[in-house]
Design an enzyme around this catalytic site. Structure first.
Site, PDB file in Angstrom:
ATOM      1  CB  THR A  38      -0.958  -0.009   1.209  1.00 59.97           C
ATOM      2  OG1 THR A  38      -1.861  -1.110   1.032  1.00 59.97           O
ATOM      3  CG2 THR A  38      -1.753   1.285   1.313  1.00 59.97           C
ATOM      4  CG  HIS A 162      -5.242  -8.339   3.653  1.00 59.23           C
ATOM      5  ND1 HIS A 162      -4.072  -8.905   3.214  1.00 59.23           N
ATOM      6  CD2 HIS A 162      -5.140  -7.016   3.375  1.00 59.23           C
ATOM      7  CE1 HIS A 162      -3.297  -7.961   2.696  1.00 59.23           C
ATOM      8  NE2 HIS A 162      -3.919  -6.807   2.777  1.00 59.23           N
TER       9      HIS A 162
HETATM   10  P1  AMP Z   1      -1.329  -3.248   3.444  1.00 61.28           P
HETATM   11  O1  AMP Z   1      -2.501  -4.038   3.032  1.00 61.28           O
HETATM   12  O2  AMP Z   1      -0.606  -3.869   4.581  1.00 61.28           O
HETATM   13  O3  AMP Z   1      -0.395  -2.896   2.317  1.00 61.28           O
HETATM   14  O4  AMP Z   1      -1.879  -1.852   4.010  1.00 61.28           O
HETATM   15  C1  AMP Z   1      -3.244  -1.501   3.978  1.00 61.28           C
HETATM   16  C2  AMP Z   1      -3.590  -0.669   5.163  1.00 61.28           C
HETATM   17  O5  AMP Z   1      -2.904   0.586   5.140  1.00 61.28           O
HETATM   18  C3  AMP Z   1      -5.052  -0.285   5.178  1.00 61.28           C
HETATM   19  O6  AMP Z   1      -5.837  -1.220   5.855  1.00 61.28           O
HETATM   20  C4  AMP Z   1      -5.069   1.038   5.899  1.00 61.28           C
HETATM   21  O7  AMP Z   1      -5.563   0.881   7.205  1.00 61.28           O
HETATM   22  C5  AMP Z   1      -3.618   1.455   5.997  1.00 61.28           C
HETATM   23  N1  AMP Z   1      -3.454   2.854   5.593  1.00 61.28           N
HETATM   24  C6  AMP Z   1      -3.808   3.415   4.427  1.00 61.28           C
HETATM   25  N2  AMP Z   1      -3.524   4.722   4.396  1.00 61.28           N
HETATM   26  C7  AMP Z   1      -2.971   5.018   5.588  1.00 61.28           C
HETATM   27  C8  AMP Z   1      -2.456   6.218   6.171  1.00 61.28           C
HETATM   28  N3  AMP Z   1      -2.463   7.376   5.495  1.00 61.28           N
HETATM   29  N4  AMP Z   1      -1.941   6.119   7.417  1.00 61.28           N
HETATM   30  C9  AMP Z   1      -1.920   4.948   8.072  1.00 61.28           C
HETATM   31  N5  AMP Z   1      -2.396   3.785   7.586  1.00 61.28           N
HETATM   32  C10 AMP Z   1      -2.926   3.815   6.359  1.00 61.28           C
HETATM   33 ZN    ZN Z   2      -3.157  -1.481  -0.535  1.00 60.97          ZN
HETATM   34 ZN    ZN Z   3      -3.478  -5.023   1.878  1.00 64.58          ZN
END
Ligand code: AMP
Ligand code: ZN
Ligand code: ZN
Length: 373
Positions: A38, A162
């Site tokens: 992300t 997920h």
């Molecule tokens: P991942 O799937 O581990 O790559 O990350 C996804 C998660 O990133 C999402 O569930 C969000 O909660 C988190 N996320 C997205 N934008 C932000 C942000 N600006 N600050 C903190 N967490 C975030």
């Molecule tokens: Zn993502």
């Molecule tokens: Zn994710």
């Protein structure tokens, strides 16, 4: 829409996605940058740079010069401009006198010299309908304050992908819900155009897709290598960045290389198309599970994930969506897959901005735009 895989809209009735296809541009898919996570990808979309070049090399990493760790949950790190390289599109715009706004876009919370004129700090649980209403209300601000670029983020369908996996009934339900939010948003944009006498270009995209992991396909690294002989371990399922102790490097590599369900590379030996491995924030070794396999360092702390992402951008399960409508875009136009580092150039062109150098090129996406007189 975080984690919206390229083919999700085909899973159920999605009249509002269909409207975008009919009235605008639809790409076969958008290709993420490596690793397909992300934070690296939202910032690649914003800067037009690969993570190796913008510095957000994972959702968490360690900077050896600053001697500081970055994690997405650490507000001090996320808000500190030292971590964020390149020139994001909001900086390009604001420098050139164009007002921008962000509702939760990754990178906009930094204390950099140029940040969006309006921004909301991340609050995971804030309801989607309230987010939509705030973004629409910004358009109704007095002309001088109104943003000309708004970045807007939904954390679904990533969360459901997920938990339940990309092939689950829960994903179908979430896609259907997101189609309804999309319809509501599009109706409100139509109304704003009429009420205010303005024209709006709208792009709907995602940072990556989602791969299914059967419950039995889980690799635990600390059962293969000696976890006490690590200098640093960063990253997460399914891609870890690891520096083992110097005198353990060879054995570490051999042990992991013998496992048929994962790949291990020295950072200098990664496949060319990863465009990854020169940044000092990347540890000495990259360990990536094969498609269809989950990876954890010391067992499933957070429980079983039925889906994940982070894999090779050439793995089509990692591809996201791209739809666009508005006066700048052709009608009913199908575009081939393209890399997300091209988005910066696209937005800069539409807003008439002088663009910073990027890893993408306007040439790659120009045919989706209407010809200018
Ligand atoms: P991942 O799937 O581990 O790559 O990350 C996804 C998660 O990133 C999402 O569930 C969000 O909660 C988190 N996320 C997205 N934008 C932000 C942000 N600006 N600050 C903190 N967490 C975030
Ligand atoms: Zn993502
Ligand atoms: Zn994710």
């Amino acid at each position: 829409m975080d984690g919206f895989r390229w083919d999700y809209a085909d899973k159920t009735e999605t009249p509002n996605f269909d409207r975008l296809v009919k009235e605008g541009v639809h790409a076969a898919s958008i290709v993420p940058s490596y690793p397909s996570k992300t934070f690296p990808n939202h910032y690649s979309m914003a800067t037009g740079l690969y993570p190796d070049n913008h510095g957000i090399v994972q959702n968490n990493f360690y900077d050896p010069e600053l001697k500081r760790a970055f994690t997405i949950g650490n507000r001090d790190a996320v808000g500190d401009s030292v971590f964020w390289g390149g020139e994001p599109i909001w900086e390009t715009a604001e420098k050139q006198g164009v007002k921008t706004a962000s509702y939760f876009w990754v990178g906009t919370e930094s204390n950099a010299d140029y940040s969006p004129s309006m921004r909301k700090m991340y609050e995971h649980d804030f309801p989607f309908s309230n987010r939509i209403d705030s973004v629409i209300s910004w358009l109704y601000l007095p002309k001088k304050e109104r943003p000309h670029l708004t970045l807007f983020y939904f954390h679904e369908p990533d969360g459901v992908g997920h938990r339940f996996g990309p092939d689950s009934p829960e994903i179908i339900q979430m896609v259907s819900e997101l189609d309804q939010y999309l319809g509501d948003f599009l109706n409100k944009l139509d109304k704003a155009e009429k009420d205010l006498g303005i024209e709006i270009n709208f792009i709907l995209t995602s940072d990556h897709g989602m791969g299914a992991i059967p419950a039995e396909n889980n690799i635990i690294l600390s059962e293969i290598i000696d976890p006490t002989r690590m200098k640093r371990v960063h990253g997460g399922n399914p891609v870890y960045l690891i520096s083992p102790d110097d005198d353990y490097e060879q054995e570490f590599y051999s042990l992991l290389n013998a496992n048929p369900h994962l790949s291990v590379w020295k950072k200098s030996d990664l496949p060319e198309h990863y465009r990854y491995g020169t940044n000092p924030r990347i540890e000495e070794f990259i360990v990536e599970a094969n498609s269809g396999w989950g990876l954890s360092f010391s067992g499933r702390k957070k429980g079983y994930s039925a889906g994940t992402h982070g894999y090779d951008p050439q793995n089509t399960d990692m591809h996201g969506i791209f739809y666009a409508i508005g006066p700048a875009f052709k009608t009913g136009y199908s575009h081939e897959s393209f890399e997300n580092v091209n988005l910066y150039s696209l937005i800069a062109e539409i807003l008439g901005l002088d663009a910073a150098p990027t890893d993408g090129a306007f040439e790659n996406i120009r045919y989706m735009l209407t010809e200018k007189e």
